[in-house]
Scaffold this motif. Sequence first.
Motif, PDB file in Angstrom:
ATOM      1  N   GLY A  93       0.750  -1.499   0.109  1.00 49.40           N
ATOM      2  CA  GLY A  93       0.026   0.094   0.120  1.00 49.40           C
ATOM      3  C   GLY A  93       0.802   1.351   0.194  1.00 49.40           C
ATOM      4  O   GLY A  93       0.172   2.306   0.119  1.00 49.40           O
ATOM      5  N   GLU A  94       2.219   1.178  -0.354  1.00 49.48           N
ATOM      6  CA  GLU A  94       2.833   2.325  -0.079  1.00 49.48           C
ATOM      7  C   GLU A  94       2.646   3.422  -1.294  1.00 49.48           C
ATOM      8  O   GLU A  94       3.047   4.660  -1.141  1.00 49.48           O
ATOM      9  N   LEU A  95       2.043   2.879  -2.258  1.00 48.53           N
ATOM     10  CA  LEU A  95       1.596   3.911  -3.391  1.00 48.53           C
ATOM     11  C   LEU A  95       0.240   4.172  -3.398  1.00 48.53           C
ATOM     12  O   LEU A  95      -0.235   5.137  -4.036  1.00 48.53           O
ATOM     13  N   GLY A  96      -0.618   3.487  -2.501  1.00 45.65           N
ATOM     14  CA  GLY A  96      -2.074   3.721  -2.532  1.00 45.65           C
ATOM     15  C   GLY A  96      -2.486   2.903  -3.738  1.00 45.65           C
ATOM     16  O   GLY A  96      -2.098   1.852  -4.253  1.00 45.65           O
ATOM     17  N   THR A  97      -3.834   3.246  -3.986  1.00 48.22           N
ATOM     18  CA  THR A  97      -4.661   2.629  -5.124  1.00 48.22           C
ATOM     19  C   THR A  97      -3.787   3.181  -6.375  1.00 48.22           C
ATOM     20  O   THR A  97      -3.721   4.044  -6.837  1.00 48.22           O
ATOM     21  N   VAL A  98      -3.491   2.036  -7.438  1.00 50.97           N
ATOM     22  CA  VAL A  98      -2.918   2.203  -8.649  1.00 50.97           C
ATOM     23  C   VAL A  98      -3.740   2.578  -9.647  1.00 50.97           C
ATOM     24  O   VAL A  98      -4.884   2.390  -9.754  1.00 50.97           O
ATOM     25  N   LYS A  99      -3.397   4.033 -10.430  1.00 52.42           N
ATOM     26  CA  LYS A  99      -4.541   4.601 -11.069  1.00 52.42           C
ATOM     27  C   LYS A  99      -3.901   4.496 -12.813  1.00 52.42           C
ATOM     28  O   LYS A  99      -4.656   4.333 -13.694  1.00 52.42           O
ATOM     29  N   TYR A 100      -2.421   4.473 -12.829  1.00 49.73           N
ATOM     30  CA  TYR A 100      -1.938   4.454 -14.145  1.00 49.73           C
ATOM     31  C   TYR A 100      -0.600   3.775 -14.190  1.00 49.73           C
ATOM     32  O   TYR A 100       0.089   3.962 -13.249  1.00 49.73           O
ATOM     33  N   ILE A 101      -0.361   3.277 -15.195  1.00 49.51           N
ATOM     34  CA  ILE A 101       0.940   2.544 -15.435  1.00 49.51           C
ATOM     35  C   ILE A 101       1.421   2.650 -16.861  1.00 49.51           C
ATOM     36  O   ILE A 101       0.559   2.709 -17.773  1.00 49.51           O
ATOM     37  N   HIS A 102       2.662   3.224 -17.132  1.00 47.92           N
ATOM     38  CA  HIS A 102       2.994   3.434 -18.536  1.00 47.92           C
ATOM     39  C   HIS A 102       4.584   2.820 -18.535  1.00 47.92           C
ATOM     40  O   HIS A 102       5.244   2.927 -17.459  1.00 47.92           O
ATOM     41  N   SER A 103       5.056   2.382 -19.544  1.00 43.51           N
ATOM     42  CA  SER A 103       6.356   1.537 -19.725  1.00 43.51           C
ATOM     43  C   SER A 103       6.604   1.910 -21.167  1.00 43.51           C
ATOM     44  O   SER A 103       6.167   2.086 -22.212  1.00 43.51           O
ATOM     45  N   HIS A 104       8.159   2.469 -21.053  1.00 44.15           N
ATOM     46  CA  HIS A 104       9.062   2.862 -22.451  1.00 44.15           C
ATOM     47  C   HIS A 104      10.018   1.795 -22.388  1.00 44.15           C
ATOM     48  O   HIS A 104      10.718   1.772 -21.569  1.00 44.15           O
ATOM     49  N   ARG A 105      10.078   1.258 -23.549  1.00 40.07           N
ATOM     50  CA  ARG A 105      11.173   0.360 -23.765  1.00 40.07           C
ATOM     51  C   ARG A 105      11.922   0.703 -25.497  1.00 40.07           C
ATOM     52  O   ARG A 105      11.378   0.470 -26.220  1.00 40.07           O
ATOM     53  N   LEU A 106      12.823   1.442 -25.522  1.00 41.33           N
ATOM     54  CA  LEU A 106      13.190   2.096 -26.853  1.00 41.33           C
ATOM     55  C   LEU A 106      14.728   1.928 -26.886  1.00 41.33           C
ATOM     56  O   LEU A 106      15.303   1.512 -25.800  1.00 41.33           O
ATOM     57  N   GLY A 107      15.024   1.948 -28.142  1.00 36.47           N
ATOM     58  CA  GLY A 107      16.615   1.501 -28.554  1.00 36.47           C
ATOM     59  C   GLY A 107      16.575   1.704 -30.006  1.00 36.47           C
ATOM     60  O   GLY A 107      15.661   1.939 -30.658  1.00 36.47           O
ATOM     61  N   LEU A 108      17.832   1.256 -30.392  1.00 40.93           N
ATOM     62  CA  LEU A 108      18.172   1.013 -31.691  1.00 40.93           C
ATOM     63  C   LEU A 108      18.527  -0.389 -32.092  1.00 40.93           C
ATOM     64  O   LEU A 108      19.476  -0.824 -31.301  1.00 40.93           O
ATOM     65  N   GLY A 109      17.705  -0.992 -32.689  1.00 46.02           N
ATOM     66  CA  GLY A 109      17.623  -2.519 -33.035  1.00 46.02           C
ATOM     67  C   GLY A 109      17.060  -3.048 -31.946  1.00 46.02           C
ATOM     68  O   GLY A 109      16.695  -2.568 -30.957  1.00 46.02           O
ATOM     69  N   LYS A 110      17.148  -4.562 -32.107  1.00 46.53           N
ATOM     70  CA  LYS A 110      17.511  -5.361 -33.297  1.00 46.53           C
ATOM     71  C   LYS A 110      16.401  -5.573 -34.153  1.00 46.53           C
ATOM     72  O   LYS A 110      15.220  -5.494 -33.839  1.00 46.53           O
ATOM     73  N   PHE A 111      16.871  -5.757 -35.548  1.00 49.08           N
ATOM     74  CA  PHE A 111      15.649  -5.956 -36.413  1.00 49.08           C
ATOM     75  C   PHE A 111      15.400  -7.413 -36.812  1.00 49.08           C
ATOM     76  O   PHE A 111      16.490  -7.990 -37.371  1.00 49.08           O
ATOM     77  N   HIS A 112      14.275  -7.790 -36.810  1.00 56.60           N
ATOM     78  CA  HIS A 112      14.072  -9.177 -37.074  1.00 56.60           C
ATOM     79  C   HIS A 112      13.202  -9.226 -38.329  1.00 56.60           C
ATOM     80  O   HIS A 112      12.137  -8.155 -38.797  1.00 56.60           O
TER      81      HIS A 112
END
Length: 323
Positions: free
Chosen positions: A136-155
Amino acid sequence: MTPRIAVLGCGYWGSNHIRTLKSLGALHSVSDVSAARAEGFAAEQDCLAIPPEELFGRDDIDGIVLALPPQFHAANAIKAVEAGKDVLVEKPIALTVPDAERAVAAARANNRVFMVGHVLRFHPAFEQLLALISAGELGTVKYIHSHRLGLGKFHTENDALWDLAPHDLSMILAITGSEPVEVRGEGAALLDKLSDFAHVHMRFASGVRSHLFASRLNPYRERRLTVVGEKAMAVFDDIEPWPRKLAVYRHAVWQDSGQWAFTANEPSYVAVGEGLPLTRELEHFLHCIQTRAEPRTDGEEAIRVLRVLTAGTVVHDTGGRGS
């Protein structure tokens, strides 16, 4: 006795499994369609090189790690479990939900351990983040966002969404404890027919909203998961050094005379025990083989992630699978 594990697929990620299993004393053999590649790893790691067509019939192998192009995962997983082997299948476990369901059903019918390689579920910082949320340290969760960025790999088969997003989706679904009731995907294919940028927006029955952004054509690396709660916000940033990987921001926002006001506080960094996620993942796989426990990242989770990937996919006019 330590389970004897074979690795089928000696590419980039398969090589990481090979070296880690060797360090754990569990590597029995390696296998690849390229005999020369398999023999090279066998010589390097002092283990057997076994042709793929002979691998599943071996009585001296307890489990198999499948680190193949995803279009080959489901069929080989079924072959493995029907031969009495426990399996760890790299993500994504299949390219369609029905194929994934058949693989998971085969494992269940044959009483085999079926685990999927959502490796960031075993990251100490993410485990600590889950503990904060549960406490409960954050209280009720309202929003989650995730960024996974970079160059490559290309499949040639996987776009940015299918290659990068399974890790983030696994973490988001673990936090929410449910599948989204609404999924909307957007993407852009710049180099070829497969998306190089992918956005997925999700809405959950609990009211939580979430989005992820994945890119393989970005000038800088970003590996960041942010959870916004009623009491505090937390950021798991895997680019940061260990003492700063998990930060909690106790900002305050309130209404004063009909106007919104806020105070921005400096982050507090949560102590996280260091540990390599892949090592912890494979230790968990070995433990599940020995105890017959259900893996943390089991087949059902893999299917849930695959459903979101499928729902968030956009097919481009060029004929390729995008997102």
